[in-house]
Design a protein around this motif. Sequence first.
Motif, PDB file in Angstrom:
ATOM      1  N   UNK A 262       0.700  -5.651   5.609  1.00 45.93           N
ATOM      2  CA  UNK A 262      -0.101  -4.492   5.231  1.00 45.93           C
ATOM      3  C   UNK A 262      -0.885  -4.786   3.965  1.00 45.93           C
ATOM      4  N   UNK A 263      -2.131  -4.379   3.931  1.00 43.80           N
ATOM      5  CA  UNK A 263      -2.949  -4.481   2.712  1.00 43.80           C
ATOM      6  C   UNK A 263      -2.903  -3.124   2.017  1.00 43.80           C
ATOM      7  N   UNK A 264      -2.241  -3.080   0.874  1.00 43.54           N
ATOM      8  CA  UNK A 264      -2.009  -1.804   0.193  1.00 43.54           C
ATOM      9  C   UNK A 264      -3.274  -1.332  -0.540  1.00 43.54           C
ATOM     10  N   UNK A 265      -3.489  -0.032  -0.516  1.00 44.78           N
ATOM     11  CA  UNK A 265      -4.616   0.578  -1.226  1.00 44.78           C
ATOM     12  C   UNK A 265      -4.353   2.074  -1.326  1.00 44.78           C
ATOM     13  N   UNK A 266      -5.099   2.737  -2.181  1.00 42.46           N
ATOM     14  CA  UNK A 266      -4.949   4.191  -2.327  1.00 42.46           C
ATOM     15  C   UNK A 266      -5.286   4.894  -1.015  1.00 42.46           C
ATOM     16  N   UNK A 267      -6.370   4.443  -0.355  1.00 42.51           N
ATOM     17  CA  UNK A 267      -6.782   5.052   0.909  1.00 42.51           C
ATOM     18  C   UNK A 267      -5.695   4.895   1.964  1.00 42.51           C
ATOM     19  N   UNK A 268      -5.107   3.706   2.035  1.00 43.74           N
ATOM     20  CA  UNK A 268      -4.061   3.469   3.018  1.00 43.74           C
ATOM     21  C   UNK A 268      -2.805   4.283   2.704  1.00 43.74           C
ATOM     22  N   UNK A 269      -2.456   4.401   1.424  1.00 42.39           N
ATOM     23  CA  UNK A 269      -1.278   5.193   1.058  1.00 42.39           C
ATOM     24  C   UNK A 269      -1.446   6.646   1.501  1.00 42.39           C
ATOM     25  N   UNK A 270      -2.651   7.170   1.325  1.00 36.60           N
ATOM     26  CA  UNK A 270      -2.909   8.551   1.746  1.00 36.60           C
ATOM     27  C   UNK A 270      -2.789   8.693   3.260  1.00 36.60           C
ATOM     28  N   UNK A 271      -3.349   7.721   4.010  1.00 36.86           N
ATOM     29  CA  UNK A 271      -3.264   7.744   5.463  1.00 36.86           C
ATOM     30  C   UNK A 271      -1.811   7.649   5.916  1.00 36.86           C
ATOM     31  N   UNK A 272      -1.063   6.720   5.315  1.00 36.01           N
ATOM     32  CA  UNK A 272       0.325   6.524   5.701  1.00 36.01           C
ATOM     33  C   UNK A 272       1.162   7.767   5.416  1.00 36.01           C
TER      34      UNK A 272
ATOM     35  N   UNK B 290      -3.797   0.527  11.961  1.00 34.04           N
ATOM     36  CA  UNK B 290      -3.902   1.424  10.809  1.00 34.04           C
ATOM     37  C   UNK B 290      -5.313   1.379  10.204  1.00 34.04           C
ATOM     38  N   UNK B 291      -6.349   1.716  10.966  1.00 39.80           N
ATOM     39  CA  UNK B 291      -7.702   1.674  10.401  1.00 39.80           C
ATOM     40  C   UNK B 291      -7.933   2.780   9.377  1.00 39.80           C
ATOM     41  N   UNK B 292      -8.579   2.436   8.280  1.00 39.06           N
ATOM     42  CA  UNK B 292      -8.948   3.431   7.268  1.00 39.06           C
ATOM     43  C   UNK B 292     -10.476   3.485   7.185  1.00 39.06           C
ATOM     44  N   UNK B 293     -11.008   4.670   6.904  1.00 37.06           N
ATOM     45  CA  UNK B 293     -12.451   4.873   6.801  1.00 37.06           C
ATOM     46  C   UNK B 293     -12.854   4.801   5.336  1.00 37.06           C
TER      47      UNK B 293
ATOM     48  N   UNK C 141      -9.250  -2.093   9.484  1.00 40.56           N
ATOM     49  CA  UNK C 141      -7.809  -2.109   9.737  1.00 40.56           C
ATOM     50  C   UNK C 141      -7.083  -2.748   8.563  1.00 40.56           C
ATOM     51  N   UNK C 142      -5.947  -2.179   8.192  1.00 38.66           N
ATOM     52  CA  UNK C 142      -5.216  -2.707   7.022  1.00 38.66           C
ATOM     53  C   UNK C 142      -3.834  -3.241   7.411  1.00 38.66           C
ATOM     54  N   UNK C 143      -3.515  -3.253   8.697  1.00 40.75           N
ATOM     55  CA  UNK C 143      -2.231  -3.781   9.144  1.00 40.75           C
ATOM     56  C   UNK C 143      -2.450  -4.877  10.179  1.00 40.75           C
ATOM     57  N   UNK C 144      -1.671  -5.950  10.045  1.00 40.57           N
ATOM     58  CA  UNK C 144      -1.696  -7.039  11.026  1.00 40.57           C
ATOM     59  C   UNK C 144      -0.292  -7.178  11.599  1.00 40.57           C
TER      60      UNK C 144
END
Length: 303
Positions: free
Chosen positions: A169-179, A281-284, A297-300
């Motif tokens: 997973x590539x961590x980021x603020x946007x991804x944390x909110x999505x998760x 886990x795509x983030x916009x 996408x932020x997950x592989x």
Amino acid sequence: HRIVDGFLAGSFLRRIADNMEKFVARETEAGQRRFMQVNFEQLLVRELGLKPPYEVSWVLKNELRSSTIKSINRASKIEFSQDNRNPQDHSGVRYLDDSTALIWISDFESSPLKFKHYLDSVFENIRNKSINKLVIDLRYNSGGISENVLTLLSYLEDKPIRWAKKITLKNSKTFRQLNHRRVKQVKKERLGTSLDWLPIEYLSGWNWKILFGSEGDDIVQEITPEPVQPEKNRYRGALAILSNGHCFSACAFFVDYIQKTKRGIVVGEEAGSLVGTQLGYPVLITLPISGLQLMVPVAKIQS
């Protein structure tokens, strides 16, 4: 919007397509080509200001011919949340003869619970009709939720389905909110509104790292998901899968699984996504200056 002379028309459209290749991501050649095909109308609208319907004219053996091409205005489509999406709107069944059925699925984005109920009824009908040849049409399937793919496999397999071993997973603020939103939704579905306040995500080392990790960190986790068990009323007959380059993500994972396990035959083009690794886990993201939006996408997930 008329182009006369077949040679000039072909040359003009080929030039547009060549230029478009520079801006369309490619995992496989078939995937890039099909993605361009599906989005060609948007290119004509956005880049050239053309509006459908289009009239294309050409000359063949001194005879003028023309054809009107209608198009769907994608901007006017209504987007549904996963909870409201009915599987029947994105899939269907046809009975080709007394022993053959065809299931088509355009994506795997429906609510997992609704998708499971839908497949229950579909495969019960297939069993009651004594179907022994099944075709699943996944051409132009854009992918979706992995859980839905695993559910479909559980109606086709006779042994437990082991599907992943590692996730990055590539961590980021946007991804944390999505998760956070996704975890909240899962808790609500599994525990109900009376218990969705339980902080069960803190029991997972993975979610802990996401919540408190640094921006840009790669979170690598070896995973051993609980194997998906076959359904009791699973289909046991012959199986064929139709695929093309617009089979992405979860769809490509499904095709890859069928090929590796030799459960059925696959007919058509290679999938659009590379096999063995699923991106999810795509983030916009909206770029601050140009306003362009990127779906990243932020997950592989390695299978």
